[in-house]
Design an enzyme around this catalytic site. Sequence first.
Site, PDB file in Angstrom:
ATOM      1  CG  ASP A  79      52.185  51.828 -18.433  1.00 20.09           C
ATOM      2  OD1 ASP A  79      52.972  52.572 -19.058  1.00 20.09           O
ATOM      3  OD2 ASP A  79      51.161  52.255 -17.876  1.00 20.09           O
ATOM      4  CE  LYS A  80      58.690  56.172 -17.423  1.00 20.32           C
ATOM      5  NZ  LYS A  80      58.097  57.506 -17.590  1.00 20.32           N
ATOM      6  CG  HIS A  81      54.501  55.306 -12.538  1.00 23.00           C
ATOM      7  ND1 HIS A  81      53.430  56.086 -12.954  1.00 23.00           N
ATOM      8  CD2 HIS A  81      54.998  55.895 -11.430  1.00 23.00           C
ATOM      9  CE1 HIS A  81      53.297  57.095 -12.103  1.00 23.00           C
ATOM     10  NE2 HIS A  81      54.238  57.002 -11.179  1.00 23.00           N
ATOM     11  CB  SER A  82      58.889  58.186 -14.214  1.00 24.09           C
ATOM     12  OG  SER A  82      59.646  59.152 -13.523  1.00 24.09           O
ATOM     13  CB  THR A 119      53.230  62.187 -19.184  1.00 25.74           C
ATOM     14  OG1 THR A 119      54.408  61.727 -18.533  1.00 25.74           O
ATOM     15  CG2 THR A 119      53.195  61.631 -20.590  1.00 25.74           C
ATOM     16  NE  ARG A 167      49.743  61.277  -3.010  1.00 28.83           N
ATOM     17  CZ  ARG A 167      50.285  60.772  -4.129  1.00 28.83           C
ATOM     18  NH1 ARG A 167      49.522  60.286  -5.088  1.00 28.83           N
ATOM     19  NH2 ARG A 167      51.584  60.747  -4.278  1.00 28.83           N
ATOM     20  CB  SER A 182      48.665  57.253  -6.370  1.00 25.46           C
ATOM     21  OG  SER A 182      48.458  58.066  -7.516  1.00 25.46           O
ATOM     22  CE  LYS A 186      48.225  57.149 -12.140  1.00 27.37           C
ATOM     23  NZ  LYS A 186      48.164  57.805 -10.838  1.00 27.37           N
ATOM     24  CE  LYS A 187      51.442  53.142 -14.580  1.00 31.70           C
ATOM     25  NZ  LYS A 187      51.227  53.875 -15.831  1.00 31.70           N
TER      26      LYS A 187
END
Length: 348
Positions: A79-82, A119, A167, A182, A186-187
């Site tokens: 996975d990727k997170h920005s 997203t 938040r 946070s 999730k990951k």
Amino acid sequence: LPALIRKKRDGEQLEDEEIQSFVRSVTEGTAQQGQIGAMLMAIRLRGMDVVETLALTRAMVASGRALAWPPAWGGLLVDKHSTGGVGDKVSLALAPALAACGCKVPMISGRGLGHTGGTLDKLEAIPGFCVSQSPEQMQSILEQVGCCIVGQSEELVPADQVLYSLRDVTATIDSLPLITASILSKKAAEQISVLVLDVKFGSAALCPTQESARELAHSLVAVGERLGIRMAAVLSRMDEPLGRCVGSSLEVLEALECLEGGGPPDLRELVTALGGLLLWQCGLAGAEEQGRQRLGQALDDGSALRTFEAMLGAQGVPPAIAHRLCTGNPPERRQVLGQAGICEELPA
């Protein structure tokens, strides 16, 4: 709970059990919103060390169920997170491109936070797209398609759903431990093998300077590796929008251009850089550059676009609409997505 808030307010370190107790009260609804807001502000002002941040992340993961995958997928779950940026539609192109290269991508994404679009909001511009999928549905989609992009459910990290929205309204978005927990809760719930982070810095980013972005990247990598995830981080500039378009429908259109092998060069560069890192880290490419080329090929040969169309169909978009969106010309695509009543062009 007031005693825990007081303890963190006074700059003391919270024990694992105390952090678990706080997260439990958030999940079960026994904590008042004012108390949660007070704790978020105490954490924002006093900070948390790596041990506390890891405990917070683990407690948030434990607030729901973790996903379980077939053993054959071991090592291929990525996975990727920005950290969020204006016009950042990378996930829409990257997830299907990675799936087309042989990865499994169970992407749990967020909605808009602060001034950046989410997203999920972008994907919901597509008629019929459903971001709510059960763990069983996610596994079925991954088996058929190789990728899905979903929201947090009541089952997956429910504590983050509550904290994420609070938040946003309590001016605590930019807290290092809260961002770290946070993202990584999730990951970790996704049970992925490899995660690449796109940490933005600049005038429209959570981190205004490269130094603060590097600090966040170090925090994420340190906690992620303690959770057993192979981590990589990229620092990217966010002083101007990514690509040329900002806004849900417009960003879907631009992601489609990227999935066809075109689109703005800066968008393609980031998609292939992040994807190349992931393919290398999970062993589907011998080196980062090789991974980058392989991901670019998936964009150019149409396999990424076909995977995106399959993902849309698997997540509720009527097949005819998904096909028209992915194969139609720009006016046909705009017709599917609809257009704002007032459009104003602002030339630079």
